[in-house]
Scaffold this motif. Structure first.
Motif, PDB file in Angstrom:
ATOM      1  N   CYS A 146       0.810  -1.216   0.000  1.00 19.85           N
ATOM      2  CA  CYS A 146       0.000   0.000   0.000  1.00 19.85           C
ATOM      3  C   CYS A 146       0.842   1.265   0.000  1.00 19.85           C
ATOM      4  O   CYS A 146       0.451   2.275  -0.598  1.00 19.85           O
ATOM      5  N   ALA A 147       1.984   1.239   0.654  1.00 15.26           N
ATOM      6  CA  ALA A 147       2.842   2.422   0.678  1.00 15.26           C
ATOM      7  C   ALA A 147       3.223   2.835  -0.743  1.00 15.26           C
ATOM      8  O   ALA A 147       3.226   4.019  -1.093  1.00 15.26           O
ATOM      9  N   HIS A 148       3.535   1.847  -1.567  1.00 18.18           N
ATOM     10  CA  HIS A 148       3.889   2.090  -2.967  1.00 18.18           C
ATOM     11  C   HIS A 148       2.698   2.697  -3.722  1.00 18.18           C
ATOM     12  O   HIS A 148       2.832   3.695  -4.435  1.00 18.18           O
ATOM     13  N   LYS A 149       1.527   2.118  -3.531  1.00 20.86           N
ATOM     14  CA  LYS A 149       0.349   2.594  -4.253  1.00 20.86           C
ATOM     15  C   LYS A 149      -0.071   3.986  -3.800  1.00 20.86           C
ATOM     16  O   LYS A 149      -0.448   4.838  -4.623  1.00 20.86           O
ATOM     17  N   ILE A 150       0.001   4.232  -2.509  1.00 21.56           N
ATOM     18  CA  ILE A 150      -0.351   5.558  -1.980  1.00 21.56           C
ATOM     19  C   ILE A 150       0.596   6.615  -2.533  1.00 21.56           C
ATOM     20  O   ILE A 150       0.161   7.701  -2.955  1.00 21.56           O
ATOM     21  N   SER A 158      -3.989   8.451   0.872  1.00 22.60           N
ATOM     22  CA  SER A 158      -3.895   9.419  -0.228  1.00 22.60           C
ATOM     23  C   SER A 158      -4.849  10.597  -0.055  1.00 22.60           C
ATOM     24  O   SER A 158      -4.654  11.658  -0.642  1.00 22.60           O
ATOM     25  N   GLY A 159      -5.912  10.377   0.733  1.00 24.46           N
ATOM     26  CA  GLY A 159      -6.936  11.413   0.862  1.00 24.46           C
ATOM     27  C   GLY A 159      -7.815  11.522  -0.373  1.00 24.46           C
ATOM     28  O   GLY A 159      -8.492  12.531  -0.582  1.00 24.46           O
ATOM     29  N   LYS A 160      -7.816  10.438  -1.182  1.00 21.45           N
ATOM     30  CA  LYS A 160      -8.589  10.453  -2.425  1.00 21.45           C
ATOM     31  C   LYS A 160      -9.407   9.162  -2.548  1.00 21.45           C
ATOM     32  O   LYS A 160      -9.099   8.161  -1.901  1.00 21.45           O
ATOM     33  N   GLN A 197      -6.922  -3.091   1.160  1.00 21.28           N
ATOM     34  CA  GLN A 197      -5.958  -2.168   0.578  1.00 21.28           C
ATOM     35  C   GLN A 197      -6.642  -0.901   0.077  1.00 21.28           C
ATOM     36  O   GLN A 197      -6.078   0.197   0.162  1.00 21.28           O
ATOM     37  N   ALA A 198      -7.858  -1.034  -0.437  1.00 19.27           N
ATOM     38  CA  ALA A 198      -8.593   0.140  -0.904  1.00 19.27           C
ATOM     39  C   ALA A 198      -8.816   1.126   0.231  1.00 19.27           C
ATOM     40  O   ALA A 198      -8.654   2.350   0.069  1.00 19.27           O
ATOM     41  N   GLN A 199      -9.177   0.621   1.406  1.00 21.33           N
ATOM     42  CA  GLN A 199      -9.369   1.474   2.570  1.00 21.33           C
ATOM     43  C   GLN A 199      -8.082   2.200   2.935  1.00 21.33           C
ATOM     44  O   GLN A 199      -8.074   3.403   3.219  1.00 21.33           O
ATOM     45  N   GLU A 200      -6.979   1.450   2.926  1.00 22.59           N
ATOM     46  CA  GLU A 200      -5.694   2.036   3.313  1.00 22.59           C
ATOM     47  C   GLU A 200      -5.231   3.079   2.289  1.00 22.59           C
ATOM     48  O   GLU A 200      -4.700   4.131   2.654  1.00 22.59           O
ATOM     49  N   MET A 220     -17.310   2.396  -3.808  1.00 19.39           N
ATOM     50  CA  MET A 220     -16.383   3.510  -3.763  1.00 19.39           C
ATOM     51  C   MET A 220     -15.953   3.725  -2.314  1.00 19.39           C
ATOM     52  O   MET A 220     -16.783   3.961  -1.432  1.00 19.39           O
ATOM     53  N   VAL A 221     -14.674   3.607  -2.067  1.00 19.85           N
ATOM     54  CA  VAL A 221     -14.130   3.809  -0.728  1.00 19.85           C
ATOM     55  C   VAL A 221     -13.635   5.251  -0.641  1.00 19.85           C
ATOM     56  O   VAL A 221     -12.752   5.657  -1.394  1.00 19.85           O
ATOM     57  N   MET A 222     -14.206   6.001   0.282  1.00 16.75           N
ATOM     58  CA  MET A 222     -13.853   7.405   0.423  1.00 16.75           C
ATOM     59  C   MET A 222     -12.830   7.584   1.530  1.00 16.75           C
ATOM     60  O   MET A 222     -12.816   6.833   2.514  1.00 16.75           O
ATOM     61  N   PRO A 223     -11.955   8.585   1.424  1.00 17.70           N
ATOM     62  CA  PRO A 223     -10.998   8.840   2.505  1.00 17.70           C
ATOM     63  C   PRO A 223     -11.738   9.261   3.770  1.00 17.70           C
ATOM     64  O   PRO A 223     -12.732   9.971   3.712  1.00 17.70           O
ATOM     65  N   GLY A 224     -11.265   8.811   4.915  1.00 15.88           N
ATOM     66  CA  GLY A 224     -11.925   9.156   6.168  1.00 15.88           C
ATOM     67  C   GLY A 224     -11.559   8.177   7.256  1.00 15.88           C
ATOM     68  O   GLY A 224     -10.696   7.315   7.090  1.00 15.88           O
ATOM     69  N   ALA A 225     -12.271   8.270   8.357  1.00 14.71           N
ATOM     70  CA  ALA A 225     -11.939   7.459   9.525  1.00 14.71           C
ATOM     71  C   ALA A 225     -12.123   5.971   9.267  1.00 14.71           C
ATOM     72  O   ALA A 225     -11.361   5.153   9.744  1.00 14.71           O
ATOM     73  N   SER A 226     -13.158   5.632   8.514  1.00 12.60           N
ATOM     74  CA  SER A 226     -13.396   4.216   8.227  1.00 12.60           C
ATOM     75  C   SER A 226     -14.176   4.080   6.949  1.00 12.60           C
ATOM     76  O   SER A 226     -14.878   4.994   6.522  1.00 12.60           O
ATOM     77  N   HIS A 227     -14.071   2.900   6.327  1.00 13.75           N
ATOM     78  CA  HIS A 227     -14.800   2.622   5.096  1.00 13.75           C
ATOM     79  C   HIS A 227     -16.304   2.739   5.323  1.00 13.75           C
ATOM     80  O   HIS A 227     -17.019   3.336   4.535  1.00 13.75           O
ATOM     81  N   ILE A 228     -16.783   2.194   6.438  1.00 13.32           N
ATOM     82  CA  ILE A 228     -18.219   2.187   6.702  1.00 13.32           C
ATOM     83  C   ILE A 228     -18.730   3.604   6.887  1.00 13.32           C
ATOM     84  O   ILE A 228     -19.716   4.010   6.295  1.00 13.32           O
ATOM     85  N   ALA A 229     -18.030   4.400   7.719  1.00 15.19           N
ATOM     86  CA  ALA A 229     -18.483   5.765   7.967  1.00 15.19           C
ATOM     87  C   ALA A 229     -18.451   6.594   6.700  1.00 15.19           C
ATOM     88  O   ALA A 229     -19.367   7.364   6.411  1.00 15.19           O
ATOM     89  N   ALA A 230     -17.388   6.436   5.922  1.00 13.15           N
ATOM     90  CA  ALA A 230     -17.252   7.248   4.709  1.00 13.15           C
ATOM     91  C   ALA A 230     -18.305   6.902   3.679  1.00 13.15           C
ATOM     92  O   ALA A 230     -18.900   7.789   3.057  1.00 13.15           O
ATOM     93  N   THR A 231     -18.561   5.606   3.480  1.00 14.00           N
ATOM     94  CA  THR A 231     -19.532   5.236   2.463  1.00 14.00           C
ATOM     95  C   THR A 231     -20.958   5.520   2.910  1.00 14.00           C
ATOM     96  O   THR A 231     -21.814   5.837   2.099  1.00 14.00           O
ATOM     97  N   ALA A 232     -21.214   5.434   4.210  1.00 17.93           N
ATOM     98  CA  ALA A 232     -22.532   5.802   4.707  1.00 17.93           C
ATOM     99  C   ALA A 232     -22.783   7.286   4.470  1.00 17.93           C
ATOM    100  O   ALA A 232     -23.847   7.699   4.019  1.00 17.93           O
TER     101      ALA A 232
END
Length: 326
Positions: A240-244, A270-272, A262-265, A282-294
């Protein structure tokens, strides 16, 4: 930042708002190709015949399965007294107006209601029926690999452009080299990919480039991990470090990643946004995948409560997916 609609979200939005469709509609007419996606969903929910616009204008043969009896029986398509003309979305309204004009010019004298499943706020009044209001830019599951954003996107390789190797094949040796040369293609974007970003090692660049060329996958740059071995890559946690890093440095606007963990990370680092191919969310940047997508479902889609609840439940299920892959 792109708004996003999956097949599941579209289906949920349509199902929860069927009451907005006039009850006397007796035929669903889709505008090919993307308009056929919501057209068939609507037709199945309402138990109505579905055809494309060309079939309707030609009064083509009526065909349907025999598992259940249709809600409205027609002996010919143009016998329909009230049709619902459907497209997946409206950007400028041009496609809908052209389709509407074609039907009227054909001499059809019945009633026509227009429907765009997804509309921009400024075009909500352009159609009689819509289900999701979403500003542009936006991306749909059914056009995700053929959208213009591909040209400025980062793409994972294994699990996206080709199937993942098995544990047996992924030996960082002869078996893996054989697999690289013969990997089975998965998704093939129509447009030139901006950046392919893989945790594959640099020593496999030649085999990877040969495979991409053999499968007619066009791209700008290929970013691999410059480490001597798979063991070292795992020890350093370099996936993930490489991808970010590449996602941030290239200025790409979307990352297509196969694995949910990895999508979450990547999204957080990246903040994107990251489109997770495993479950097409779609996984959004934020505290968690669940919170962001909700939050995305409630705010970006501005959907009815039923859709938002269904979306959160889907993400709760998805969050249980184990992290694996490259």
């Amino acid at each position: 930042m792109f708004g996003y609609v999956s097949f599941a979200q579209l289906s949920t939005a349509i199902r929860s708002q069927l009451y907005t469709i006039p009850k006397d509609v007796d035929l669903i007419v889709g505008i090919p190709r993307s308009g056929m996606v919501p057209a068939y969903q609507i037709g199945l929910f309402l138990n109505r015949l579905v055809c494309d616009i060309d079939g309707f204008l030609l009064d083509g043969a009526i065909s349907h399965g025999h598992t259940r009896k249709l809600g409205v029986s027609l002996t010919s398509l143009r016998q329909a007294r009230h049709i619902l003309l459907v497209d997946d979305s409206i950007a400028t309204g041009g496609s809908m107006q052209k389709a509407l004009a074609r039907i009227k010019d054909s001499g059809y004298a019945g009633r026509i209601s227009t429907c765009a499943a997804i509309v921009a706020p400024s075009h909500k009044s352009s159609v009689d029926v819509s289900f999701i209001t979403m500003p542009q830019p936006r991306l749909f599951e059914w056009n995700a690999f053929h959208h213009a954003c591909v040209e400025n996107a980062c793409f994972d390789l294994d699990g996206v452009l080709c199937v993942d190797p098995t544990a047996h094949d992924n030996d960082d040796g002869p078996r893996y080299e054989k697999w690289l040369a013969n990997a089975i293609p998965l998704f093939r974007p129509t447009l030139r990919i901006g950046h392919i970003v893989s945790a594959r090692l640099e020593k496999y660049r030649s085999l990877t480039e040969d495979w991409l060329a053999a499968n007619n996958i066009s791209y700008g740059q290929l970013h691999l991990v410059d480490l001597p071995s798979k063991a070292e890559r795992i020890r350093l946690g370099a996936h993930c470090a490489h991808k970010i890093r590449v996602y941030r440095e290239t200025g790409a606007t979307m990352f297509y990643e196969s694995n949910l963990g990895q999508a979450q990370e990547i999204a957080t680092g990246s903040g994107k946004p990251v489109l997770c191919i495993d479950d097409m969310t779609m996984v959004m940047p934020g505290a968690s995948h669940i919170a962001a997508t909700a939050k995305s479902a409630l705010w970006r889609l501005r959907a009815p409560l039923g859709l938002a609840k269904g979306w959160v439940k889907q993400q709760l299920r998805s969050s249980r997916t184990p992290v694996s892959g490259s």
